[in-house]
Design an enzyme around this catalytic site. Structure first.
Site, PDB file in Angstrom:
ATOM      1  N   SER A 145       0.857  -1.187   0.000  1.00  0.00           N
ATOM      2  CA  SER A 145       0.000   0.000   0.000  1.00  0.00           C
ATOM      3  C   SER A 145       0.888   1.230   0.000  1.00  0.00           C
ATOM      4  CB  SER A 145      -0.877  -0.008   1.262  1.00  0.00           C
ATOM      5  OG  SER A 145      -1.488   1.243   1.490  1.00  0.00           O
ATOM      6  N   TYR A 158      -3.002  -0.531  10.123  1.00  0.00           N
ATOM      7  CA  TYR A 158      -2.883  -0.847   8.701  1.00  0.00           C
ATOM      8  C   TYR A 158      -1.514  -0.428   8.169  1.00  0.00           C
ATOM      9  CZ  TYR A 158      -4.148  -0.922   3.710  1.00  0.00           C
ATOM     10  OH  TYR A 158      -4.188  -1.165   2.355  1.00  0.00           O
TER      11      TYR A 158
END
Length: 261
Positions: A145, A158
């Site tokens: 990501s 995350y």
């Protein structure tokens, strides 16, 4: 030259490949000739995805299991390898996010995100790589990501997991390169999916922020990931190892526009 990207005769396992970006990458691999093995924890989503793939005449099979359950995952991988004979490509796509400020986040939730987004890919890679080592060939693609590089409020778990996944990618690449196994990652930017639909409406401040922050001036479309997935799964990337390719429309390349532009 196009033979470099041909995945005919290859079997690709995509975790969480039932919707969104996972489905788009799986479809890309199938369009290049790969046989698909899709995993999910939700039977209804898996059934819908398989119906879709079969409607496109892609060869696809589904399995229900949780990638964080090492015993069940090991059992299922054994079944998959017995039935399909090999797994040439692993795409570690399954993941979750919990948007909670760090000061308020329960430790249990933090651990859950780390377990799914970081430990799960480790478990799957460890299980699948054994066959790859025997065959002296394999491709592992971890879905990282932009949060593998950047911080942001309310995604501490995350970002921690995706930052860890970036370094796991590099470490596994270093360890397994001698077996002709390439371990790389894809770092998606902001994409137009069902999850982001509520915030992509005109007038929403976050929608305007993403469009202005992205040099290409738009959200990514899921199919924008297909080419990168095919590339990293194919012979075209045989000497690329331990790299993260960010498919983000240029966000990480810029500080953003000045306010007077």
């Amino acid at each position: 030259m196009t033979n470099l990207f041909n995945l005919s005769g290859k079997t690709a396992l995509i975790t969480g490949g039932t919707h969104g970006l996972g489905l788009a990458m799986a479809e890309g691999l199938a369009s290049a000739g790969a046989e698909l093995i899709i995993t999910s924890t939700t039977p209804s989503k898996l059934e819908e995805a398989l119906i879709y793939f079969h409607s496109k005449n892609y060869k696809a099979t589904g399995y229900i299991f949780d990638v964080t359950d090492e015993k069940e995952a090991a059992k299922q991988i054994e079944i998959i390898e017995e039935k399909h004979h090999k797994i040439d490509i692993l795409v570690n796509n399954a993941g979750i996010i919990k948007r909670v400020l760090a000061v308020d986040m329960p430790v249990e939730d933090f651990r859950k995100v780390i377990d799914v987004d970081l430990v799960g890919p480790f478990i799957m890679a460890q299980l699948v790589v054994k066959g790859m080592i025997e065959r002296k060939a394999g491709k592992i693609i971890n879905i990282c990501s932009m949060m593998s590089e950047l911080g942001r409020e309310n995604v501490s778990a995350y970002a921690s997991a995706k930052g860890g996944l970036k370094m796991l990618t590099k470490s596994l690449a270093t360890e397994w390169a001698k077996h002709n196994i390439q371990v790389n990652g894809i770092g998606p930017g902001y994409f137009a999916t069902a999850q982001t639909a509520p915030i992509r409406v005109d007038g929403n401040p976050f929608n305007e922020f993403i469009i202005s922050r992205t040099p290409e001036g738009r959200w990514g479309n899921p199919e924008d990931l297909a080419g990168t997935a095919i590339f990293l799964a194919s012979e075209a990337s045989n000497f690329i190892n331990g790299q993260i390719i960010y498919v983000d429309g240029g966000i990480l390349a810029t500080l953003g526009k000045a306010s007077n532009e």
